[in-house]
Design an enzyme around this catalytic site. Sequence first.
Site, mmCIF file in Angstrom:
data_model
loop_
_atom_site.group_PDB
_atom_site.id
_atom_site.type_symbol
_atom_site.label_atom_id
_atom_site.label_comp_id
_atom_site.label_asym_id
_atom_site.label_seq_id
_atom_site.Cartn_x
_atom_site.Cartn_y
_atom_site.Cartn_z
ATOM 1 N N ASN A 70 -2.333 4.742 -8.970
ATOM 2 C CA ASN A 70 -2.286 3.235 -8.459
ATOM 3 C C ASN A 70 -0.810 3.044 -8.951
ATOM 4 O O ASN A 70 0.011 3.667 -9.737
ATOM 5 C CB ASN A 70 -3.087 2.168 -9.141
ATOM 6 C CG ASN A 70 -2.985 0.844 -8.474
ATOM 7 O OD1 ASN A 70 -3.205 0.767 -7.358
ATOM 8 N ND2 ASN A 70 -3.146 -0.076 -9.309
ATOM 9 N N LYS A 71 -0.458 1.882 -8.712
ATOM 10 C CA LYS A 71 1.007 1.431 -8.857
ATOM 11 C C LYS A 71 1.324 1.795 -10.436
ATOM 12 O O LYS A 71 0.668 1.455 -11.307
ATOM 13 C CB LYS A 71 1.211 -0.027 -8.507
ATOM 14 C CG LYS A 71 2.619 -0.778 -8.637
ATOM 15 C CD LYS A 71 3.442 0.013 -7.609
ATOM 16 C CE LYS A 71 5.093 -0.574 -7.904
ATOM 17 N NZ LYS A 71 6.040 0.166 -6.939
ATOM 18 N N ASP A 82 -4.698 4.120 -4.798
ATOM 19 C CA ASP A 82 -3.893 4.842 -3.533
ATOM 20 C C ASP A 82 -4.345 6.116 -3.438
ATOM 21 O O ASP A 82 -4.598 6.573 -2.377
ATOM 22 C CB ASP A 82 -2.375 4.875 -3.841
ATOM 23 C CG ASP A 82 -1.730 3.607 -3.578
ATOM 24 O OD1 ASP A 82 -1.291 3.235 -2.505
ATOM 25 O OD2 ASP A 82 -1.817 2.604 -4.673
ATOM 26 N N GLN A 92 5.566 -6.864 -5.470
ATOM 27 C CA GLN A 92 4.529 -7.153 -4.718
ATOM 28 C C GLN A 92 3.428 -7.980 -5.300
ATOM 29 O O GLN A 92 2.685 -8.539 -4.512
ATOM 30 C CB GLN A 92 3.599 -5.708 -4.476
ATOM 31 C CG GLN A 92 4.528 -4.879 -3.728
ATOM 32 C CD GLN A 92 5.260 -3.645 -4.402
ATOM 33 O OE1 GLN A 92 5.745 -3.884 -5.515
ATOM 34 N NE2 GLN A 92 5.089 -2.156 -4.217
#
Length: 304
Positions: free
Chosen positions: A210-211, A200, A155
């Site tokens: 988060n990621k 998130d 991403q």
Amino acid sequence: MNLTNIQHIADDIKTITIQGATNIAKEACKIMEQELRSQTFSNIEEMKNFVEAATEMLIAARETEPLLRNGMKYAKSKLQQWASQAEIADAFAEYLGRVVREEEVRPTIAAELINDGENIVTHCHSGSVVKVLTTARGQGKKIHVYNTETRPLYQGRKTSADLLKAGVPDTMITDDAAPFFVDNEYDNHIHVHKVFLGSDCIRPNGNTMNKVWSFAIGLSAWHSGVPLYIVGSLLKVDPTNTIGIEARSGKELWADAPADLDILNYAFDLVPAKCITWIITEFGVIRPENLLSEIKKRYPWMLE
């Protein structure tokens, strides 16, 4: 009761065709509003059943997204008031409008935290973070962004493309190198001034999901005193503290792996609250430990 269009959006969320907490919440609210304005129900009970089934389908597509979950909860709370079909559609539109307004407010608040000439690190792709960085650049601040590739779905490439298109100088780094790169205590030849991460899910104690790799980046920033800012929202807080870490298919890592090999593919991890300088919200910057008191003041319905 027709759930076909709802299923399409749910599938796009599940396959990450629609990605990013804000985009997911926006698309879910849009489709709910559209369907409630276009479908015909024989009675209020059928309409209620539709709302229940549709919102459950959308939440199940990404159970780790409280911005989505809170939106569905807000609109469904109107069902308890025996609201009309139009009123429920209005509730989804209202929540969507709130999310859109947040998108407009947060970048200006956050850009004030960025100084001219700073090197900034970010991770994965957050539309909110990208808007913060492009806003700072638009204010004439000469910044340089270093962002991760973000395996296994890369991403980070979208982040780089968005930043370069907006005229923001950008350098991509590997996920593995990011913690070392952020820590100014050692031999990294670039001095990192700040870290900006998306979110998130934010837990009531301030720990922020988060990621995956955000945990390592957060600890690295904390170790060397680099300010770390979460671009978030009070609506991304999970007041129930029940949302867990999502693990995705191992095929994302190795499509033709040996049949007897187990693969654990965490999609997210946590940035510990102690590593976070400020959480940037629609109401300004908030310390992690003050989240719940702000929610009681701003969004008491979230705690019901």
